[in-house]
Design a protein around this motif. Structure first.
Motif, short mmCIF file in Angstrom:
data_model
loop_
_atom_site.label_atom_id
_atom_site.label_comp_id
_atom_site.label_asym_id
_atom_site.label_seq_id
_atom_site.Cartn_x
_atom_site.Cartn_y
_atom_site.Cartn_z
N VAL A 1 7.78 -10.52 -21.04
CA VAL A 1 7.19 -11.79 -20.65
C VAL A 1 8.22 -12.87 -20.97
N ILE A 2 8.66 -13.58 -19.94
CA ILE A 2 9.77 -14.51 -20.12
C ILE A 2 9.55 -15.79 -19.31
N PRO A 3 9.91 -16.93 -19.86
CA PRO A 3 9.79 -18.17 -19.09
C PRO A 3 10.89 -18.27 -18.02
N GLN A 4 10.57 -18.96 -16.95
CA GLN A 4 11.52 -19.11 -15.85
C GLN A 4 12.85 -19.69 -16.33
N ARG B 1 4.23 -18.26 -22.26
CA ARG B 1 4.78 -16.94 -22.60
C ARG B 1 4.07 -16.36 -23.81
N LYS B 2 3.92 -17.18 -24.88
CA LYS B 2 3.25 -16.70 -26.08
C LYS B 2 1.80 -16.31 -25.79
N THR B 3 1.12 -17.13 -25.03
CA THR B 3 -0.28 -16.83 -24.70
C THR B 3 -0.40 -15.51 -23.96
N VAL B 4 0.47 -15.28 -22.99
CA VAL B 4 0.43 -14.03 -22.23
C VAL B 4 0.76 -12.84 -23.13
N MET B 5 1.79 -12.97 -23.97
CA MET B 5 2.15 -11.89 -24.88
C MET B 5 0.98 -11.53 -25.81
N MET C 1 6.93 -10.25 -16.39
CA MET C 1 6.09 -11.39 -16.04
C MET C 1 6.86 -12.67 -16.35
N VAL C 2 6.97 -13.54 -15.36
CA VAL C 2 7.67 -14.80 -15.52
C VAL C 2 6.64 -15.91 -15.65
#
Length: 181
Positions: free
Chosen positions: A63-66, A90-94, A82-83
């Motif tokens: 999971v990484i920010p654009q 990112r933290k929320t998704v992780m 996942m971008v």
């Protein structure tokens, strides 16, 4: 099996022993049949943990920010990448995609991630296991300071009980697995 999120350093100028620890972590996650959730980077310990998991036949979710994709540090070999639009997302998704959290040595970003999941656990927003690997006493000074917070009313009395501290990767995964059963 579980989705284990690993928080760790992404620095490219670390001692080899930390990269080896990250590779061992990824390998052990894969060997035990778990999925690795990572910050989606291909550098430093973050890249090593993902490579270790893949080498061991494990599934990896990055999971990484654009903004980091634009810097060309994305783990393009991830089974799933996942971008997100930023670091907070990112933290929320992780957190949402993970069943447990394992923290290896790292710097400010690693601590930010650890404290986010730990704080939300103290607020009873989740009950997911959180394990800190204090390899070679890396976190000793921080842990000494943290242990004093409840006595001064800066943390809830049971806050320290929510974080499991171990000194090895096998012990970390044993602790996670014991709490997921």
């Amino acid at each position: 099996m579980a989705a284990v999120c690993v928080f760790c350093a992404s620095s490219v100028s670390l001692d080899q022993r930390w990269l080896d620890l990250a590779t061992q972590t990824g390998s052990e996650i894969a060997r035990r049949g778990h999925t690795l959730v990572s910050g989606g980077g291909c550098v430093g310990m973050m890249g090593a943990v993902a490579d270790g998991a893949r080498t061991g036949g494990g599934h990896t979710l990055g999971v990484i920010p654009q903004s980091l994709v634009d810097l060309e540090v994305a783990d393009l070999s991830a089974d799933e990448l996942m971008v997100t639009d930023g670091m907070a997302t990112r933290k929320t998704v992780m957190i949402d995609k993970s069943d447990a959290f394992l923290t290896l040595p790292g710097g400010l970003g690693t601590l930010d991630e650890l404290f986010e999941v730990w704080t939300t656990a103290t607020l009873a927003m989740h009950r997911k296991p959180m394990v800190l690997v204090d390899a070679d006493g890396f976190y000793r000074g921080l842990l000494d300071w943290l242990r004093g917070l409840p006595d001064q009313a800066f943390a809830k009395p049971g806050a320290m009980d929510l974080l499991i501290v171990v000194d090895s990767v096998p012990a970390a995964l044993d602790a996670i697995e014991a709490r997921l059963d």
